[in-house]
Design a protein around this motif. Structure first.
Motif, PDB file in Angstrom:
ATOM      1  N   ALA A   8     -53.410  73.512 -86.870  1.00  0.00           N
ATOM      2  CA  ALA A   8     -54.365  72.050 -86.725  1.00  0.00           C
ATOM      3  C   ALA A   8     -54.638  72.363 -84.920  1.00  0.00           C
ATOM      4  O   ALA A   8     -53.328  72.737 -84.472  1.00  0.00           O
ATOM      5  CB  ALA A   8     -53.672  70.778 -86.928  1.00  0.00           C
ATOM      6  N   ILE A   9     -55.707  72.747 -84.443  1.00  0.00           N
ATOM      7  CA  ILE A   9     -56.231  72.591 -82.936  1.00  0.00           C
ATOM      8  C   ILE A   9     -56.036  71.927 -82.748  1.00  0.00           C
ATOM      9  O   ILE A   9     -56.413  70.242 -82.823  1.00  0.00           O
ATOM     10  CB  ILE A   9     -57.506  73.607 -83.590  1.00  0.00           C
ATOM     11  CG1 ILE A   9     -57.222  74.847 -83.925  1.00  0.00           C
ATOM     12  CG2 ILE A   9     -57.868  73.534 -81.565  1.00  0.00           C
ATOM     13  CD1 ILE A   9     -58.517  75.513 -83.629  1.00  0.00           C
ATOM     14  N   ARG A  10     -54.974  71.182 -81.634  1.00  0.00           N
ATOM     15  CA  ARG A  10     -55.557  69.699 -80.662  1.00  0.00           C
ATOM     16  C   ARG A  10     -56.233  69.903 -79.687  1.00  0.00           C
ATOM     17  O   ARG A  10     -56.136  71.020 -79.181  1.00  0.00           O
ATOM     18  CB  ARG A  10     -53.869  69.738 -80.085  1.00  0.00           C
ATOM     19  CG  ARG A  10     -53.025  69.946 -81.004  1.00  0.00           C
ATOM     20  CD  ARG A  10     -51.915  69.492 -80.647  1.00  0.00           C
ATOM     21  NE  ARG A  10     -50.587  68.968 -81.844  1.00  0.00           N
ATOM     22  CZ  ARG A  10     -49.662  69.041 -82.194  1.00  0.00           C
ATOM     23  NH1 ARG A  10     -49.232  69.402 -80.854  1.00  0.00           N
ATOM     24  NH2 ARG A  10     -48.558  69.143 -83.158  1.00  0.00           N
ATOM     25  N   VAL A  23     -45.829  77.269 -65.756  1.00  0.00           N
ATOM     26  CA  VAL A  23     -44.301  76.899 -66.409  1.00  0.00           C
ATOM     27  C   VAL A  23     -44.593  76.880 -67.531  1.00  0.00           C
ATOM     28  O   VAL A  23     -45.360  76.085 -68.147  1.00  0.00           O
ATOM     29  CB  VAL A  23     -43.493  75.726 -65.369  1.00  0.00           C
ATOM     30  CG1 VAL A  23     -42.589  75.483 -66.041  1.00  0.00           C
ATOM     31  CG2 VAL A  23     -42.931  75.853 -64.497  1.00  0.00           C
ATOM     32  N   PRO A  24     -44.025  77.517 -68.529  1.00  0.00           N
ATOM     33  CA  PRO A  24     -43.425  78.311 -69.653  1.00  0.00           C
ATOM     34  C   PRO A  24     -42.621  76.457 -70.118  1.00  0.00           C
ATOM     35  O   PRO A  24     -41.736  76.711 -69.677  1.00  0.00           O
ATOM     36  CB  PRO A  24     -43.014  79.378 -69.992  1.00  0.00           C
ATOM     37  CG  PRO A  24     -43.354  80.333 -68.451  1.00  0.00           C
ATOM     38  CD  PRO A  24     -43.224  79.097 -67.462  1.00  0.00           C
ATOM     39  N   PRO A  25     -43.330  75.912 -71.712  1.00  0.00           N
ATOM     40  CA  PRO A  25     -44.222  77.180 -72.606  1.00  0.00           C
ATOM     41  C   PRO A  25     -45.420  75.949 -72.513  1.00  0.00           C
ATOM     42  O   PRO A  25     -45.979  74.837 -71.866  1.00  0.00           O
ATOM     43  CB  PRO A  25     -43.414  76.220 -74.458  1.00  0.00           C
ATOM     44  CG  PRO A  25     -42.806  75.145 -73.240  1.00  0.00           C
ATOM     45  CD  PRO A  25     -41.912  75.354 -71.595  1.00  0.00           C
ATOM     46  N   TYR A  26     -46.329  77.159 -73.842  1.00  0.00           N
ATOM     47  CA  TYR A  26     -47.750  77.157 -72.712  1.00  0.00           C
ATOM     48  C   TYR A  26     -48.044  76.265 -74.571  1.00  0.00           C
ATOM     49  O   TYR A  26     -47.554  76.057 -75.479  1.00  0.00           O
ATOM     50  CB  TYR A  26     -48.311  78.124 -71.945  1.00  0.00           C
ATOM     51  CG  TYR A  26     -48.266  78.506 -71.469  1.00  0.00           C
ATOM     52  CD1 TYR A  26     -48.162  78.168 -69.837  1.00  0.00           C
ATOM     53  CD2 TYR A  26     -47.036  79.924 -71.061  1.00  0.00           C
ATOM     54  CE1 TYR A  26     -48.516  78.310 -69.248  1.00  0.00           C
ATOM     55  CE2 TYR A  26     -46.782  80.358 -69.603  1.00  0.00           C
ATOM     56  CZ  TYR A  26     -47.317  79.529 -68.482  1.00  0.00           C
ATOM     57  OH  TYR A  26     -47.254  80.319 -67.558  1.00  0.00           O
ATOM     58  N   ARG A  27     -49.299  75.695 -73.756  1.00  0.00           N
ATOM     59  CA  ARG A  27     -49.672  75.248 -75.425  1.00  0.00           C
ATOM     60  C   ARG A  27     -51.143  75.216 -75.029  1.00  0.00           C
ATOM     61  O   ARG A  27     -51.636  75.690 -74.076  1.00  0.00           O
ATOM     62  CB  ARG A  27     -49.897  73.966 -76.184  1.00  0.00           C
ATOM     63  CG  ARG A  27     -48.225  73.107 -76.049  1.00  0.00           C
ATOM     64  CD  ARG A  27     -47.806  73.264 -77.506  1.00  0.00           C
ATOM     65  NE  ARG A  27     -45.924  73.752 -77.494  1.00  0.00           N
ATOM     66  CZ  ARG A  27     -45.539  74.484 -77.837  1.00  0.00           C
ATOM     67  NH1 ARG A  27     -45.504  75.457 -77.095  1.00  0.00           N
ATOM     68  NH2 ARG A  27     -43.937  73.491 -78.162  1.00  0.00           N
ATOM     69  N   PHE A  28     -51.799  75.727 -76.768  1.00  0.00           N
ATOM     70  CA  PHE A  28     -53.413  76.525 -76.545  1.00  0.00           C
ATOM     71  C   PHE A  28     -54.516  75.182 -77.394  1.00  0.00           C
ATOM     72  O   PHE A  28     -53.968  75.262 -78.644  1.00  0.00           O
ATOM     73  CB  PHE A  28     -53.251  77.825 -76.765  1.00  0.00           C
ATOM     74  CG  PHE A  28     -52.536  78.610 -75.965  1.00  0.00           C
ATOM     75  CD1 PHE A  28     -53.467  79.435 -75.079  1.00  0.00           C
ATOM     76  CD2 PHE A  28     -50.877  78.538 -76.608  1.00  0.00           C
ATOM     77  CE1 PHE A  28     -52.267  79.966 -74.322  1.00  0.00           C
ATOM     78  CE2 PHE A  28     -50.806  79.837 -76.142  1.00  0.00           C
ATOM     79  CZ  PHE A  28     -50.843  80.520 -74.669  1.00  0.00           C
ATOM     80  N   ASP A  54     -53.820  79.426 -82.867  1.00  0.00           N
ATOM     81  CA  ASP A  54     -52.671  79.331 -83.001  1.00  0.00           C
ATOM     82  C   ASP A  54     -51.876  78.137 -81.553  1.00  0.00           C
ATOM     83  O   ASP A  54     -52.209  78.667 -80.472  1.00  0.00           O
ATOM     84  CB  ASP A  54     -51.658  80.105 -83.209  1.00  0.00           C
ATOM     85  CG  ASP A  54     -50.487  79.475 -83.298  1.00  0.00           C
ATOM     86  OD1 ASP A  54     -49.641  78.740 -82.654  1.00  0.00           O
ATOM     87  OD2 ASP A  54     -49.510  80.188 -84.536  1.00  0.00           O
ATOM     88  N   PRO A  55     -51.669  77.285 -81.950  1.00  0.00           N
ATOM     89  CA  PRO A  55     -51.834  76.274 -80.714  1.00  0.00           C
ATOM     90  C   PRO A  55     -49.952  76.466 -79.602  1.00  0.00           C
ATOM     91  O   PRO A  55     -50.539  75.964 -78.783  1.00  0.00           O
ATOM     92  CB  PRO A  55     -51.545  74.458 -81.425  1.00  0.00           C
ATOM     93  CG  PRO A  55     -51.368  74.725 -81.838  1.00  0.00           C
ATOM     94  CD  PRO A  55     -52.041  75.845 -83.113  1.00  0.00           C
ATOM     95  N   VAL A  56     -49.449  76.741 -80.525  1.00  0.00           N
ATOM     96  CA  VAL A  56     -48.167  77.532 -79.714  1.00  0.00           C
ATOM     97  C   VAL A  56     -48.141  78.915 -79.297  1.00  0.00           C
ATOM     98  O   VAL A  56     -47.723  79.074 -77.930  1.00  0.00           O
ATOM     99  CB  VAL A  56     -46.650  77.898 -81.065  1.00  0.00           C
ATOM    100  CG1 VAL A  56     -45.733  77.896 -79.616  1.00  0.00           C
ATOM    101  CG2 VAL A  56     -46.432  75.908 -81.489  1.00  0.00           C
ATOM    102  N   SER A  57     -49.289  80.084 -80.087  1.00  0.00           N
ATOM    103  CA  SER A  57     -48.393  81.682 -79.880  1.00  0.00           C
ATOM    104  C   SER A  57     -49.936  82.063 -78.889  1.00  0.00           C
ATOM    105  O   SER A  57     -49.735  82.687 -78.111  1.00  0.00           O
ATOM    106  CB  SER A  57     -48.671  82.735 -81.025  1.00  0.00           C
ATOM    107  OG  SER A  57     -49.316  82.660 -81.649  1.00  0.00           O
ATOM    108  N   ALA A  89     -55.168  76.695 -72.050  1.00  0.00           N
ATOM    109  CA  ALA A  89     -53.830  76.529 -72.177  1.00  0.00           C
ATOM    110  C   ALA A  89     -53.127  75.899 -70.970  1.00  0.00           C
ATOM    111  O   ALA A  89     -53.604  75.796 -70.276  1.00  0.00           O
ATOM    112  CB  ALA A  89     -52.987  78.238 -71.322  1.00  0.00           C
ATOM    113  N   PHE A  90     -52.350  74.861 -71.461  1.00  0.00           N
ATOM    114  CA  PHE A  90     -51.404  73.579 -71.140  1.00  0.00           C
ATOM    115  C   PHE A  90     -49.651  73.679 -70.458  1.00  0.00           C
ATOM    116  O   PHE A  90     -49.459  74.775 -71.893  1.00  0.00           O
ATOM    117  CB  PHE A  90     -51.884  72.494 -71.855  1.00  0.00           C
ATOM    118  CG  PHE A  90     -53.069  72.106 -71.677  1.00  0.00           C
ATOM    119  CD1 PHE A  90     -53.613  71.104 -71.233  1.00  0.00           C
ATOM    120  CD2 PHE A  90     -53.715  72.246 -73.161  1.00  0.00           C
ATOM    121  CE1 PHE A  90     -55.296  70.431 -71.485  1.00  0.00           C
ATOM    122  CE2 PHE A  90     -54.776  72.254 -73.273  1.00  0.00           C
ATOM    123  CZ  PHE A  90     -55.629  71.165 -72.486  1.00  0.00           C
TER     124      PHE A  90
END
Length: 168
Positions: A1-3, A90-95, A109-112, A131-132
């Motif tokens: 799911a894309i946020r 600063v990692p981790p990132y979300r997309f 993929d919102p994580v990778s 990317a957040f």
């Protein structure tokens, strides 16, 4: 799911920030005196940079960048995969896709940060990917992705052939 950005913002707890000069800012903690994460679940700095308030105050966001600058063309009916790599922050990132739409059959993929799938139709799509980082600092890039027509395939007709071993 894309946020989307809106869904990420809905998940945040709004808290009144300590004002500059507050005794709760940069009071200097110790490993035992400062929680490892703030109420948002983000890592807190330790030592003299530790804030004693409900969350860490990060006055400025670093630049979060995305690569590649452009995406290679895809082909309808053929698997497509491209990793969107963040830099800075600063990692981790979300997309997330924050504007426009991905070609039908592709997903982010919102994580990778991997954009992949099998495009179902040819055409062009314009969209913005963001990317957040761990502190909700964002970077985004506008992309244009062309999906080319796939090869025209016709069913292969299987033929049965018999050989006479005596004729070989």
């Amino acid at each position: 799911a894309i946020r989307s950005i809106a869904s990420l913002m809905r998940r945040r707890t709004l808290t009144r920030a300590p004002q500059p000069g507050s005794q709760a800012l940069d009071t200097g903690g110790t490993l035992a005196g400062c929680e490892r994460v703030d109420q948002r679940g983000l890592a807190r700095p330790q030592g003299t940079a530790c804030d004693q308030g409900a969350y860490e105050r990060f006055p400025t966001c670093p630049a979060v960048t995305l690569t590649p600058a452009s995406l290679p063309d895809g082909q309808a009916g053929a698997f497509y995969s491209q990793t969107i790599a963040p830099g800075g922050g600063v990692p981790p990132y979300r997309f997330a896709v924050t504007a426009g739409s991905l070609p039908a059959g592709l997903a982010l993929d919102p994580v990778s940060g991997i954009l992949s799938g099998v495009p179902t139709a040819s055409g062009g799509n314009n969209f913005t990917l963001a990317a957040f980082d761990a502190n909700f600092c964002a970077g985004s890039l506008d992309y244009s992705l062309s999906i080319l027509s796939g090869p025209s395939c016709s069913p292969i007709r299987a033929m049965r052939t018999t050989f006479d071993a005596r004729s070989l």
